[in-house]
Design a protein around this motif. Sequence first.
Motif, short mmCIF file in Angstrom:
data_model
loop_
_atom_site.label_atom_id
_atom_site.label_comp_id
_atom_site.label_asym_id
_atom_site.label_seq_id
_atom_site.Cartn_x
_atom_site.Cartn_y
_atom_site.Cartn_z
N THR A 1 0.83 -1.20 0.00
CA THR A 1 0.00 0.00 0.00
C THR A 1 0.86 1.25 0.00
O THR A 1 0.59 2.22 -0.72
N ILE A 2 1.91 1.24 0.81
CA ILE A 2 2.78 2.41 0.93
C ILE A 2 3.52 2.65 -0.39
O ILE A 2 3.65 3.79 -0.85
N VAL A 3 4.00 1.57 -1.00
CA VAL A 3 4.71 1.70 -2.28
C VAL A 3 3.77 2.26 -3.35
O VAL A 3 4.12 3.19 -4.09
N LEU A 4 2.55 1.70 -3.44
CA LEU A 4 1.59 2.19 -4.42
C LEU A 4 1.24 3.65 -4.16
O LEU A 4 1.15 4.45 -5.09
N PHE A 5 1.04 3.98 -2.90
CA PHE A 5 0.67 5.35 -2.54
C PHE A 5 1.75 6.33 -2.99
O PHE A 5 1.47 7.34 -3.65
N GLY A 6 3.01 6.03 -2.65
CA GLY A 6 4.11 6.93 -3.00
C GLY A 6 4.28 7.08 -4.51
O GLY A 6 4.42 8.19 -5.03
N ILE A 7 4.25 5.96 -5.22
CA ILE A 7 4.42 6.01 -6.68
C ILE A 7 3.21 6.68 -7.33
O ILE A 7 3.35 7.40 -8.33
N GLY A 8 2.02 6.45 -6.78
CA GLY A 8 0.83 7.10 -7.32
C GLY A 8 0.93 8.62 -7.24
O GLY A 8 0.59 9.34 -8.20
N ILE A 9 1.40 9.12 -6.11
CA ILE A 9 1.61 10.57 -5.96
C ILE A 9 2.67 11.05 -6.94
O ILE A 9 2.54 12.10 -7.58
N SER A 10 3.74 10.28 -7.09
CA SER A 10 4.82 10.65 -8.02
C SER A 10 4.31 10.69 -9.45
O SER A 10 4.66 11.60 -10.22
N LEU A 11 3.49 9.71 -9.83
CA LEU A 11 2.94 9.67 -11.19
C LEU A 11 2.10 10.90 -11.46
O LEU A 11 2.25 11.57 -12.50
N GLY A 12 1.20 11.24 -10.53
CA GLY A 12 0.36 12.41 -10.71
C GLY A 12 1.15 13.70 -10.74
O GLY A 12 0.87 14.60 -11.55
N THR A 13 2.16 13.80 -9.87
CA THR A 13 3.00 15.00 -9.84
C THR A 13 3.76 15.16 -11.15
O THR A 13 3.87 16.27 -11.69
N ALA A 14 4.28 14.05 -11.68
CA ALA A 14 5.03 14.11 -12.94
C ALA A 14 4.11 14.47 -14.11
O ALA A 14 4.49 15.20 -15.02
N LEU A 15 2.87 13.98 -14.09
CA LEU A 15 1.91 14.34 -15.13
C LEU A 15 1.66 15.85 -15.14
O LEU A 15 1.54 16.47 -16.20
N LEU A 16 1.62 16.44 -13.96
CA LEU A 16 1.40 17.88 -13.86
C LEU A 16 2.64 18.67 -14.25
O LEU A 16 2.57 19.64 -15.01
N SER A 17 3.81 18.25 -13.74
CA SER A 17 5.04 19.03 -13.95
C SER A 17 5.56 18.96 -15.39
O SER A 17 6.22 19.89 -15.86
N THR A 18 5.25 17.88 -16.10
CA THR A 18 5.73 17.76 -17.49
C THR A 18 4.74 18.35 -18.50
O THR A 18 5.00 18.32 -19.71
N GLY A 19 3.61 18.85 -18.02
CA GLY A 19 2.62 19.41 -18.93
C GLY A 19 1.68 18.39 -19.52
O GLY A 19 0.80 18.74 -20.32
N ALA A 20 1.83 17.12 -19.12
CA ALA A 20 0.98 16.06 -19.68
C ALA A 20 -0.47 16.21 -19.21
O ALA A 20 -1.41 16.11 -20.02
N ALA A 21 -0.66 16.45 -17.92
CA ALA A 21 -2.02 16.58 -17.39
C ALA A 21 -2.75 17.80 -17.96
O ALA A 21 -3.91 17.67 -18.39
#
Length: 502
Positions: A351-371
């Motif tokens: 759960t902790i691994v998924l949670f951390g990577i999930g936040i990272s995925l969303g953050t990267a989508l925002l920071s790279t302009g993808a989102a």
Amino acid sequence: MPRQTTVGNPVESQTPKRSVWFNPGLICATAALIVIMLLPLPEGLPVAGQRMLAIFVFAVIIWISEALDYAISAVVIGALIAVTLGLSPDVANPDAILGTRKGLAATMAGFSSSGLALVAAALLLSAAMTITGLDRRIAMFVLSKVGTKTSHVVIGSIIVATLLAFLVPSATARAAAVIPIMVGIISTFGAGKQSRFSGLLILTTVQAVSIWNVGIKTAAAQNMVAVGFLQRAFGVDITWLDWFIAAAPFSVLMSIGLYFIMMYMMPPEHETIPGGKESVQKALKEIGPMTGREKRLLFLSLLLVFCWATEGVLHSFDSPTLTVIAVALLFLPGVGVMKWKEANAGYPWGTIVLFGIGISLGTALLSTGAAPWLAKFVVVQFGLDGLGPLVIFAILGLFLIIVHLGFASATALASAMIPIVIAVLGQVDTVGMNAFGMTILLQFVVSFGFILPVNSPQGMVAHGTGAFEVRDFIRTGIVLTVLAYLLTLLFAATYWRWLGMI
């Protein structure tokens, strides 16, 4: 002797065994990843953004198909983010490659979220409840007071699920604690496993667990995912009490609706259960008097809830810090209630691994302009621009309900969709709409896993009892989902306007 059961993993599911060499979900996800990366670069989308969209689609396919265990999928997604971003041009400086060091930093960004600390600590608190048996004692105490009428027992199951939502910050752990008790009650009362009463009791219990995922900020990991994205996107946090004031009325109304829906659609065979109260009292006596560990844990849990509720009023400590302090006390000699080996035995690290990577995925989508790019596409395709806030909410809410049918984890759903929701709301040209409040309302919808047992781990726990048919889960779940959807629309139209959140 206290029970030595596991906490239960909110994101790990019982996936069927697959051939080592043939995994359709993984094949489709990999093909989609490669195809999107090889497509011509759309106008306005950076290279890094295109590659993050490819990873996003890969993640969604993997999570929907359950091609990989959730924890393993998180590690794979993390590796893809580190490598693909590391080999992509820097969004801020397209003439330079970002580098794998910065790519790995982007992968690990989610693990610095305060929400991750709260989830990690909350799961240890859930472990303490299970190890000491306090959760079971609370449940049996409530049921011993409700009487012998079957309708009262059903109400008791809803009350138990509600109380444990304050003290056990994991829906799976709550279900794992309460549902075996309900099975025992069914057996004690002499009701057949295939009786309407057994199906009614188990279904009511699991749906009550899911309903209170909405009402309390700390009741479910997906709430922490949304809060993490809101903090990063708006620089604003929402306290435990603010969430409770806004969301608890929804869960209260849904709990009342749950009772009447279940009693109407699955009426029990008998109005009363002869000897039922005595049987529960006997079971409660068998548990024995409260131990010192249970008393200390109950005191600490109630103190923690009080501190959560008074955040920003009586003190300045935030919820994650308070929870970490409480868990530290749980391990201290003398005042603590468990040892590390006990807690670690069933701790859901996945759960902790998924949670951390999930936040990272969303953050990267925002920071790279993808989102933002994807959001603009969605706004145009759905014709959202210029629509009123309520219409936009209705469309996005219905979309999330449909998408949830393919997800077995609300945490994964929130990780995938909340960043897109935030970006979509940022692209919509609607006067007076509060994107912050709208996102929280849509987070309510993320927790609507009422229709299929496979839409939530707690649903699968209930399904494992064999007390009901899947068709009963579906038909009652559809009615609950319609009620929940209409209720959130009502909140958006009236209550939340009054709160100034939308």
